[in-house]
Scaffold this motif. Sequence first.
Motif, short mmCIF file in Angstrom:
data_model
loop_
_atom_site.label_atom_id
_atom_site.label_comp_id
_atom_site.label_asym_id
_atom_site.label_seq_id
_atom_site.Cartn_x
_atom_site.Cartn_y
_atom_site.Cartn_z
N ILE A 1 -9.36 3.77 3.56
CA ILE A 1 -9.65 2.93 2.38
C ILE A 1 -11.11 2.49 2.30
CG2 ILE A 1 -7.31 2.07 1.98
CD1 ILE A 1 -8.15 -0.49 3.51
N ARG A 2 -12.02 3.22 2.94
CA ARG A 2 -13.44 2.84 2.88
C ARG A 2 -13.99 2.89 1.45
NH1 ARG A 2 -15.98 7.31 6.64
NH2 ARG A 2 -13.93 7.03 7.55
N THR A 3 -13.31 3.62 0.56
CA THR A 3 -13.86 3.80 -0.79
C THR A 3 -13.41 2.71 -1.76
OG1 THR A 3 -11.98 5.22 -1.34
CG2 THR A 3 -13.96 6.32 -0.54
N SER A 4 -12.77 1.63 -1.26
CA SER A 4 -12.26 0.64 -2.21
C SER A 4 -13.35 -0.01 -3.05
CB SER A 4 -11.37 -0.40 -1.54
OG SER A 4 -11.92 -0.84 -0.35
N SER A 5 -14.57 -0.18 -2.49
CA SER A 5 -15.64 -0.77 -3.32
C SER A 5 -16.09 0.21 -4.41
CB SER A 5 -16.83 -1.19 -2.44
OG SER A 5 -17.31 -0.07 -1.73
N TYR B 1 11.54 -9.21 7.38
CA TYR B 1 11.12 -8.14 6.46
C TYR B 1 9.70 -7.75 6.82
CZ TYR B 1 15.34 -8.79 3.81
OH TYR B 1 16.65 -8.83 3.45
N PHE B 2 9.47 -6.46 6.89
CA PHE B 2 8.18 -5.91 7.30
C PHE B 2 7.62 -5.08 6.15
CE2 PHE B 2 5.72 -2.45 9.31
CZ PHE B 2 4.81 -3.19 10.05
N VAL B 3 6.41 -5.40 5.70
CA VAL B 3 5.78 -4.62 4.63
C VAL B 3 4.59 -3.89 5.26
CG1 VAL B 3 4.71 -4.68 2.34
CG2 VAL B 3 6.46 -6.38 2.95
N PRO B 4 4.68 -2.55 5.41
CA PRO B 4 3.64 -1.82 6.16
C PRO B 4 2.43 -1.46 5.30
CG PRO B 4 5.38 -0.32 5.55
CD PRO B 4 5.76 -1.66 4.98
N ALA B 5 1.84 -2.47 4.67
CA ALA B 5 0.69 -2.21 3.78
C ALA B 5 -0.60 -2.16 4.60
CB ALA B 5 0.61 -3.29 2.71
N ASP C 1 -4.64 -1.82 -3.47
CA ASP C 1 -5.35 -1.61 -2.20
C ASP C 1 -5.82 -2.93 -1.59
OD1 ASP C 1 -7.58 -2.16 -3.70
OD2 ASP C 1 -8.42 -0.13 -3.63
N ASP C 2 -5.46 -4.06 -2.23
CA ASP C 2 -5.77 -5.36 -1.63
C ASP C 2 -4.59 -5.88 -0.80
OD1 ASP C 2 -4.05 -5.75 -3.78
OD2 ASP C 2 -4.89 -7.71 -4.31
N ALA C 3 -3.51 -5.11 -0.72
CA ALA C 3 -2.35 -5.54 0.09
C ALA C 3 -2.62 -5.24 1.57
CB ALA C 3 -1.10 -4.79 -0.36
N ARG D 1 4.19 -11.37 -0.86
CA ARG D 1 3.39 -12.05 0.18
C ARG D 1 2.28 -11.16 0.74
NH1 ARG D 1 6.73 -14.99 -1.60
NH2 ARG D 1 7.85 -16.71 -0.61
N SER D 2 2.43 -9.83 0.56
CA SER D 2 1.44 -8.92 1.17
C SER D 2 0.21 -8.71 0.28
CB SER D 2 2.10 -7.55 1.44
OG SER D 2 2.24 -6.82 0.24
N LEU D 3 0.26 -9.19 -0.96
CA LEU D 3 -0.82 -8.89 -1.92
C LEU D 3 -2.01 -9.83 -1.76
CD1 LEU D 3 1.45 -8.32 -5.07
CD2 LEU D 3 0.65 -6.62 -3.41
N ASP D 4 -3.17 -9.36 -2.18
CA ASP D 4 -4.39 -10.16 -2.21
C ASP D 4 -4.80 -10.67 -0.83
OD1 ASP D 4 -6.58 -11.35 -3.38
OD2 ASP D 4 -5.52 -13.19 -3.93
N LEU D 5 -4.71 -9.79 0.17
CA LEU D 5 -5.06 -10.18 1.54
C LEU D 5 -6.21 -9.36 2.11
CD1 LEU D 5 -1.49 -10.58 3.16
CD2 LEU D 5 -2.95 -12.39 2.23
N ALA D 6 -6.89 -8.58 1.25
CA ALA D 6 -7.89 -7.63 1.78
C ALA D 6 -9.08 -8.31 2.43
CB ALA D 6 -8.38 -6.72 0.65
N ASP D 7 -9.37 -9.56 2.04
CA ASP D 7 -10.59 -10.18 2.55
C ASP D 7 -10.32 -11.06 3.79
OD1 ASP D 7 -9.17 -12.03 1.22
OD2 ASP D 7 -10.75 -12.65 -0.18
N LEU D 8 -9.21 -10.86 4.46
CA LEU D 8 -8.91 -11.65 5.66
C LEU D 8 -9.80 -11.27 6.83
CD1 LEU D 8 -5.00 -11.89 5.76
CD2 LEU D 8 -6.62 -13.54 4.85
N ALA D 9 -10.17 -9.96 6.88
CA ALA D 9 -10.98 -9.49 8.02
C ALA D 9 -12.42 -9.97 7.86
CB ALA D 9 -10.96 -7.96 8.08
#
Length: 509
Positions: free
Chosen positions: A109-113, A340-344, A355-357, A500-508
């Motif tokens: 997912i390096r191309t997300s920007s 429940y496990f969401v493997p995003a 791609d923000d999940a 719950r898995s959405l909008d988490l891309a900026d955690l790192a």
Amino acid sequence: EEVFVGSIDQGTTSTRFIIYDRFAKPIGSHQVEFTQFYPQYGWVEHDPMEILESVRLCIAKAIDKATAEGHNVDSGLKAIGLTNQRETAVIWSKSTGLPLYNAVVWMDIRTSSICRKLEQELSGGRNHFVEACGLPISTYFSALKVMWLLENVDSVKEAVEKEDALFGTIDSWLIWNMTGGKNSGVHVTDVSNASRTMLMNLKTLDWDESILKTLGIPEKILPRIVSNAEIIGNISRGWPIHGIPIAGCLGDQHAAMSTYGTGAFILLNTGEEIVRSNHGLLSTVAYKLGPGAPANYALEGSIAIAGAAVQWLRDGLGIIKTAGEIEELALKVDSSGGVYFVPAFNGLFAPRWRDDARGVCVGITRFTNKSHVARAVLESMCFQVRDVLESMHKDAGEEGESRNDKGEFVLRVDGGATVNNLLMQIQADILGSPVVRPSDIETTALGAAYAAGLAVGIWSETEVFGSGEKGGEKPTVFWPFIDEEVRKKKVESWCKAVERSLDLADLAL
């Protein structure tokens, strides 16, 4: 006279070579895993040279095994088919034959920007190119990976300027090398792989000039597009089977149509008509069996992480030692205990395209143990398949759906993960429909062998499409056991977990 067709199945985590006889029965095979590189958060790479060597090794070992069983493969081998992980992008030097960078894998997912930028700049946003190529702007497809390589890797930029660069998906890289490499190797791809680059026009089955121009990708680096069943070129000296024609090539999901592997992919054949999805599916080429044959199209639901989540339990967490152990571990409990496990891991593909999940595991209590987590991982594959099948039903109705004698919808499956009986039972329960697993689950490799066999006249289309089960072995059917009320509740809980898995891309950080 003994007649054989070989099939190279180059997947995301392993390579195999299977030799089939005249009756499409496997008589020798060899498989090896190869290295996955994760250089940064969200990046996934392969070494193209290691992939090439894995193919060479598998061919040699499979032939040795078949010969030891008394088969005269050397004189009987008539053609080779190839099926491969799709979208993964390689750029290499025409003059040296060496890759200019590692292969950038489909789930990277390096191309997300780059995706965000294009979505903002182009009038059609994320769906700007859908009309032409059937695909939304996403990190998944090769075009964005090529843009990243052109922008970020000096050796790639220089080679393009000197007209020394060649681009291809894994099929192109393998075929070019196997037909001579820098000594006049054949630079081609097939329609099914080309339809996953985001650069091919679905109607003309050729590279789309306006997309190339918009993205700044030079056409001269691209391979020529061929059909799935035609003689492409002969294997060159230095390979265990030189002189044999490569006569079939298909992207791995197109060779099988519903596969549980590293990811899970379900294709619904829509015939010679391109069906546009309003529910998050992709329009793609299913196959074109010969240069003069019509193209068949499909609606596809692509799930990024299926079996890869099991590998993560093995390699990332060490909860299991082998992928096969997950079934035994998950069977120690009779439910996931509300987990429940969401493997995003790299965002979500169909039908949500987010791609923000990021991956989440919800519902954990002190009661939760590793068996609950293992079961939740298996369930996550099945919930994702259900989501895709629901979208298919909304887009295409009952058209093309497989039904049994009672008129019930039936899911026919294949791929490495389907050996797991518990996974198949959970899938039947979550769908509320029977799941049918063939006796030979490696239909991806068989599909490529069929394409090659068609091209050289070993099989006819009637034999291929009327083939049913090979060798008279009956498929295994898994029937749903849980009642509708429980199923409905579980699906609702899954949808909550996905939210719950959405909008988490900026955690790192």
